[in-house]
Motif scaffolding. Sequence first.
Motif, PDB file in Angstrom:
ATOM      1  N   VAL A   1       6.271  -8.769   6.872  1.00 15.21           N
ATOM      2  CA  VAL A   1       5.478  -8.617   5.457  1.00 15.21           C
ATOM      3  C   VAL A   1       4.552 -10.029   5.598  1.00 15.21           C
ATOM      4  CG1 VAL A   1       5.452  -9.004   2.942  1.00 15.21           C
ATOM      5  CG2 VAL A   1       7.509  -7.868   4.156  1.00 15.21           C
ATOM      6  N   VAL A   2       3.414  -9.509   5.265  1.00 14.19           N
ATOM      7  CA  VAL A   2       2.330 -10.573   5.399  1.00 14.19           C
ATOM      8  C   VAL A   2       1.423 -10.849   3.792  1.00 14.19           C
ATOM      9  CG1 VAL A   2       0.089 -11.501   6.374  1.00 14.19           C
ATOM     10  CG2 VAL A   2       1.414  -9.736   7.742  1.00 14.19           C
ATOM     11  N   ALA A   3       1.867 -11.991   3.108  1.00 13.76           N
ATOM     12  CA  ALA A   3       1.395 -12.420   2.104  1.00 13.76           C
ATOM     13  C   ALA A   3       0.585 -13.781   2.076  1.00 13.76           C
ATOM     14  CB  ALA A   3       2.583 -12.547   0.944  1.00 13.76           C
TER      15      ALA A   3
ATOM     16  N   GLY B   1      -5.491 -13.710  -7.990  1.00 16.08           N
ATOM     17  CA  GLY B   1      -5.359 -12.403  -8.859  1.00 16.08           C
ATOM     18  C   GLY B   1      -4.202 -11.572  -8.476  1.00 16.08           C
ATOM     19  N   SER B   2      -4.114 -10.430  -8.674  1.00 17.54           N
ATOM     20  CA  SER B   2      -3.187  -9.265  -8.333  1.00 17.54           C
ATOM     21  C   SER B   2      -2.553  -9.202  -6.758  1.00 17.54           C
ATOM     22  CB  SER B   2      -3.345  -8.266  -9.248  1.00 17.54           C
ATOM     23  OG  SER B   2      -4.496  -7.454  -8.410  1.00 17.54           O
ATOM     24  N   TYR B   3      -3.282 -10.041  -5.920  1.00 17.01           N
ATOM     25  CA  TYR B   3      -2.964  -9.731  -4.587  1.00 17.01           C
ATOM     26  C   TYR B   3      -1.459  -9.642  -4.218  1.00 17.01           C
ATOM     27  CZ  TYR B   3      -3.085 -10.816   0.366  1.00 17.01           C
ATOM     28  OH  TYR B   3      -2.501 -10.904   1.841  1.00 17.01           O
ATOM     29  N   ASN B   4      -0.836 -10.672  -4.365  1.00 17.11           N
ATOM     30  CA  ASN B   4       0.415 -10.654  -4.247  1.00 17.11           C
ATOM     31  C   ASN B   4       1.280  -9.782  -4.818  1.00 17.11           C
ATOM     32  OD1 ASN B   4       0.607 -12.786  -2.185  1.00 17.11           O
ATOM     33  ND2 ASN B   4      -0.113 -14.110  -3.660  1.00 17.11           N
TER      34      ASN B   4
ATOM     35  N   PHE C   1      -8.738  -3.676  -1.865  1.00 15.33           N
ATOM     36  CA  PHE C   1      -7.830  -4.223  -0.942  1.00 15.33           C
ATOM     37  C   PHE C   1      -6.537  -3.272  -0.970  1.00 15.33           C
ATOM     38  CE2 PHE C   1      -8.560  -7.485  -3.845  1.00 15.33           C
ATOM     39  CZ  PHE C   1      -9.949  -7.765  -3.549  1.00 15.33           C
ATOM     40  N   VAL C   2      -5.931  -2.796  -0.121  1.00 11.00           N
ATOM     41  CA  VAL C   2      -4.723  -1.885  -0.371  1.00 11.00           C
ATOM     42  C   VAL C   2      -3.707  -2.017   0.472  1.00 11.00           C
ATOM     43  CG1 VAL C   2      -4.355   0.866  -0.165  1.00 11.00           C
ATOM     44  CG2 VAL C   2      -6.498   0.163  -0.392  1.00 11.00           C
ATOM     45  N   PRO C   3      -2.583  -2.228  -0.345  1.00  9.17           N
ATOM     46  CA  PRO C   3      -1.361  -2.341   0.123  1.00  9.17           C
ATOM     47  C   PRO C   3      -1.175  -1.280   1.294  1.00  9.17           C
ATOM     48  CG  PRO C   3      -0.842  -2.913  -2.107  1.00  9.17           C
ATOM     49  CD  PRO C   3      -2.341  -2.263  -1.771  1.00  9.17           C
ATOM     50  N   THR C   4      -0.687  -1.758   2.419  1.00  6.91           N
ATOM     51  CA  THR C   4      -0.351  -0.476   3.505  1.00  6.91           C
ATOM     52  C   THR C   4       0.933  -0.823   4.323  1.00  6.91           C
ATOM     53  OG1 THR C   4      -2.769  -0.823   3.893  1.00  6.91           O
ATOM     54  CG2 THR C   4      -1.382   0.178   5.813  1.00  6.91           C
ATOM     55  N   ASP C   5       1.769   0.271   4.577  1.00  5.08           N
ATOM     56  CA  ASP C   5       2.752   0.563   5.146  1.00  5.08           C
ATOM     57  C   ASP C   5       2.715   1.139   6.414  1.00  5.08           C
ATOM     58  OD1 ASP C   5       5.363   0.705   6.033  1.00  5.08           O
ATOM     59  OD2 ASP C   5       6.083   2.174   4.353  1.00  5.08           O
TER      60      ASP C   5
END
Length: 293
Positions: free
Chosen positions: A81-83, A90-93, A183-187
């Motif tokens: 996991v990269v945060a 903002g709502s990034y995390n 920017f899209v959370p990616t699995d």
Amino acid sequence: MANLKELRGRIKSVASIAQITRAMEMVASMKLRKVQAKAQSFHPYVDEIRHLIEAIAAKVSGEGDVPLFRSREVKTVGFFVVASDRGLCGSYNSNLLFGLKKVVDGLQAAGKQVKFWVYGKKAYAWLTRRGFQVERFFVEPPLDKADFAAAKLVGQALVDAFTGGAVDEVRLWYTRFQSMIRFVPTDAPFLPIRSIAVGEQAGGKTFAQDFLIEPDATTVFNRLLPRYLETVVFDAMLQSLTSEHASRRMAMKGATDAAVRMQKGLKKVYNRARQENITKELLDIVGGASAVS
């Protein structure tokens, strides 16, 4: 209605906040340009090493000789996991971590165990508060100063966990940068490698010319694979860092605009209150003059 002294203090405070957020927006914009250029220039290297891997893959005898391609029954899933290390983005995390929670809940409901390797203080704090098992938290260097050596360290840790049997599958969970406002959370699947075919399954993906490979194709392939995985990890880190700076720039711009609007509203209230005080004073003067006459 608030008195004039209190309104002056609030106007001054809002102006100071706007000045701070505007400066943070400028810093985020400057960092964003640098990291975005770095991420874009790194893409050709990732593509080139992938093409090299695919070219050698056709000469490998099969999946049995390449441990990073061996699939097995998935009982334990590992996530890298990269945060971010800091907030005010903002709502990034929250988007990244709550999306991760949905996937993890689904895996646990299916009876699978989950382990985590983490880059970013926000993700580590969020996971530990919820009782998740964090195998390793990468502290140094911080993400905004991380280089390829840091990606090599992460890649080696993930490969060791997979080959050692600690996890049966490894996935990357990060934020992919698509544009300045998206920017899209990616699995992304990481291990075992399924996106590259080996042996007979590789088909016609061979060298244009037949080169001699020493000591043999399988040995070279197994030596080259960790380098490829390190580039994938580094690319994920760059994408996440670019998304973080873009999200922080948007958040600070929104905060600055909100502070400017609030300051304008407070000035209107202040001018109205000041005018009322002047009117009262004039009425008192006129009333006093009338009483004397």
